[in-house]
Design a protein around this motif. Structure first.
Motif, PDB file in Angstrom:
ATOM      1  N   MET A   1     -22.293  36.790  -1.323  1.00 47.33           N
ATOM      2  CA  MET A   1     -22.097  36.257   0.005  1.00 47.33           C
ATOM      3  C   MET A   1     -23.316  35.455   0.443  1.00 47.33           C
ATOM      4  SD  MET A   1     -20.098  39.309   2.034  1.00 47.33           S
ATOM      5  CE  MET A   1     -21.339  40.504   1.721  1.00 47.33           C
ATOM      6  N   ARG A   2     -24.491  35.948   0.095  1.00 52.48           N
ATOM      7  CA  ARG A   2     -25.700  35.229   0.496  1.00 52.48           C
ATOM      8  C   ARG A   2     -25.812  33.890  -0.230  1.00 52.48           C
ATOM      9  NH1 ARG A   2     -29.409  40.524   0.301  1.00 52.48           N
ATOM     10  NH2 ARG A   2     -28.695  41.412   2.246  1.00 52.48           N
ATOM     11  N   ARG A   3     -25.356  33.852  -1.478  1.00 54.66           N
ATOM     12  CA  ARG A   3     -25.425  32.618  -2.242  1.00 54.66           C
ATOM     13  C   ARG A   3     -24.472  31.558  -1.710  1.00 54.66           C
ATOM     14  NH1 ARG A   3     -25.026  35.136  -8.089  1.00 54.66           N
ATOM     15  NH2 ARG A   3     -26.239  36.939  -7.530  1.00 54.66           N
ATOM     16  N   GLN A   4     -23.359  31.990  -1.135  1.00 58.57           N
ATOM     17  CA  GLN A   4     -22.395  31.041  -0.575  1.00 58.57           C
ATOM     18  C   GLN A   4     -23.009  30.280   0.587  1.00 58.57           C
ATOM     19  OE1 GLN A   4     -19.776  30.038  -1.796  1.00 58.57           O
ATOM     20  NE2 GLN A   4     -18.546  31.624  -2.705  1.00 58.57           N
ATOM     21  N   GLY A   5     -23.760  30.977   1.413  1.00 60.17           N
ATOM     22  CA  GLY A   5     -24.459  30.332   2.513  1.00 60.17           C
ATOM     23  C   GLY A   5     -23.610  29.998   3.726  1.00 60.17           C
ATOM     24  N   ASN A   6     -22.334  29.879   3.577  1.00 61.65           N
ATOM     25  CA  ASN A   6     -21.483  29.508   4.705  1.00 61.65           C
ATOM     26  C   ASN A   6     -20.551  30.633   5.140  1.00 61.65           C
ATOM     27  OD1 ASN A   6     -19.887  29.423   2.452  1.00 61.65           O
ATOM     28  ND2 ASN A   6     -18.908  27.490   2.915  1.00 61.65           N
ATOM     29  N   GLU A  26     -21.568  56.328   8.420  1.00 57.05           N
ATOM     30  CA  GLU A  26     -22.947  55.906   8.210  1.00 57.05           C
ATOM     31  C   GLU A  26     -22.998  54.678   7.295  1.00 57.05           C
ATOM     32  OE1 GLU A  26     -27.111  57.674   6.397  1.00 57.05           O
ATOM     33  OE2 GLU A  26     -25.621  59.074   7.191  1.00 57.05           O
ATOM     34  N   ALA A  27     -22.175  54.658   6.266  1.00 58.28           N
ATOM     35  CA  ALA A  27     -22.126  53.509   5.357  1.00 58.28           C
ATOM     36  C   ALA A  27     -21.641  52.261   6.098  1.00 58.28           C
ATOM     37  CB  ALA A  27     -21.212  53.809   4.177  1.00 58.28           C
ATOM     38  N   LEU A  28     -20.646  52.411   6.967  1.00 59.93           N
ATOM     39  CA  LEU A  28     -20.156  51.292   7.766  1.00 59.93           C
ATOM     40  C   LEU A  28     -21.241  50.770   8.700  1.00 59.93           C
ATOM     41  CD1 LEU A  28     -16.530  52.235   8.877  1.00 59.93           C
ATOM     42  CD2 LEU A  28     -17.221  50.303   7.466  1.00 59.93           C
ATOM     43  N   GLU A  29     -21.964  51.678   9.331  1.00 59.31           N
ATOM     44  CA  GLU A  29     -23.053  51.270  10.226  1.00 59.31           C
ATOM     45  C   GLU A  29     -24.125  50.509   9.469  1.00 59.31           C
ATOM     46  OE1 GLU A  29     -24.096  55.075  11.882  1.00 59.31           O
ATOM     47  OE2 GLU A  29     -22.780  54.783  13.623  1.00 59.31           O
ATOM     48  N   ASN A  30     -24.485  51.000   8.292  1.00 59.10           N
ATOM     49  CA  ASN A  30     -25.502  50.324   7.481  1.00 59.10           C
ATOM     50  C   ASN A  30     -25.021  48.946   7.043  1.00 59.10           C
ATOM     51  OD1 ASN A  30     -27.265  52.493   7.700  1.00 59.10           O
ATOM     52  ND2 ASN A  30     -26.605  53.419   5.773  1.00 59.10           N
ATOM     53  N   LEU A  31     -23.767  48.857   6.630  1.00 57.05           N
ATOM     54  CA  LEU A  31     -23.204  47.572   6.239  1.00 57.05           C
ATOM     55  C   LEU A  31     -23.204  46.606   7.412  1.00 57.05           C
ATOM     56  CD1 LEU A  31     -21.696  45.691   4.280  1.00 57.05           C
ATOM     57  CD2 LEU A  31     -19.566  46.798   5.027  1.00 57.05           C
ATOM     58  N   HIS A  33     -25.135  46.569  10.069  1.00 56.90           N
ATOM     59  CA  HIS A  33     -26.514  46.145  10.380  1.00 56.90           C
ATOM     60  C   HIS A  33     -27.015  45.121   9.356  1.00 56.90           C
ATOM     61  CE1 HIS A  33     -27.087  48.852  13.734  1.00 56.90           C
ATOM     62  NE2 HIS A  33     -26.702  49.870  12.994  1.00 56.90           N
ATOM     63  N   ALA A  34     -26.726  45.357   8.083  1.00 58.66           N
ATOM     64  CA  ALA A  34     -27.173  44.428   7.042  1.00 58.66           C
ATOM     65  C   ALA A  34     -26.495  43.064   7.208  1.00 58.66           C
ATOM     66  CB  ALA A  34     -26.868  45.002   5.663  1.00 58.66           C
ATOM     67  N   LEU A  35     -25.203  43.066   7.518  1.00 65.37           N
ATOM     68  CA  LEU A  35     -24.495  41.806   7.717  1.00 65.37           C
ATOM     69  C   LEU A  35     -25.021  41.072   8.941  1.00 65.37           C
ATOM     70  CD1 LEU A  35     -20.849  42.868   6.829  1.00 65.37           C
ATOM     71  CD2 LEU A  35     -22.366  41.391   5.491  1.00 65.37           C
ATOM     72  N   GLN A  36     -25.249  41.812  10.017  1.00 64.02           N
ATOM     73  CA  GLN A  36     -25.784  41.179  11.226  1.00 64.02           C
ATOM     74  C   GLN A  36     -27.154  40.560  10.953  1.00 64.02           C
ATOM     75  OE1 GLN A  36     -25.600  44.319  14.168  1.00 64.02           O
ATOM     76  NE2 GLN A  36     -23.533  43.762  14.804  1.00 64.02           N
ATOM     77  N   LEU A  64     -20.382  47.061  16.522  1.00 66.36           N
ATOM     78  CA  LEU A  64     -19.639  46.052  15.778  1.00 66.36           C
ATOM     79  C   LEU A  64     -19.660  44.701  16.476  1.00 66.36           C
ATOM     80  CD1 LEU A  64     -17.801  45.802  13.239  1.00 66.36           C
ATOM     81  CD2 LEU A  64     -15.876  46.281  14.728  1.00 66.36           C
ATOM     82  N   LYS A  65     -19.848  44.690  17.791  1.00 69.59           N
ATOM     83  CA  LYS A  65     -19.833  43.450  18.564  1.00 69.59           C
ATOM     84  C   LYS A  65     -20.828  42.460  18.006  1.00 69.59           C
ATOM     85  CE  LYS A  65     -16.911  45.065  21.591  1.00 69.59           C
ATOM     86  NZ  LYS A  65     -15.556  44.915  21.387  1.00 69.59           N
TER      87      LYS A  65
END
Length: 81
Positions: A1-6, A26-31, A33-36, A64-65
């Protein structure tokens, strides 16, 4: 996803998820935060009632907002495309 850039939006399709426990939350929260932190927004679609009920009892949906919960994946794709 990071390589796509868009990539701006990630949709997790919960069709086959019938329950969620603390570890999964907890896994969802971590994901989320990382995506944000990477400038992406997490969205959920097709989550069943019991799963949504459990998520609503936590702070996850507030975290999630600006992400959203969609009842149908098609609606998410149409809105986010």
């Amino acid at each position: 996803m990071r390589r796509q850039g868009n990539v701006k939006h990630i949709i997790l399709i919960f069709t086959s998820v019938s329950d969620i426990d603390t570890t999964a939350l907890e896994a969802l929260e971590n994901l989320n935060h990382a995506l944000q932190a990477s400038g992406m927004t997490l969205h959920l679609s097709e989550a069943k009632g019991p799963v949504l009920d459990k998520l609503e009892k936590t702070d996850f949906l507030k975290q999630l907002k600006p992400g959203k919960v969609f009842f149908h994946t098609e609606d998410a794709v149409k809105e986010l495309a």
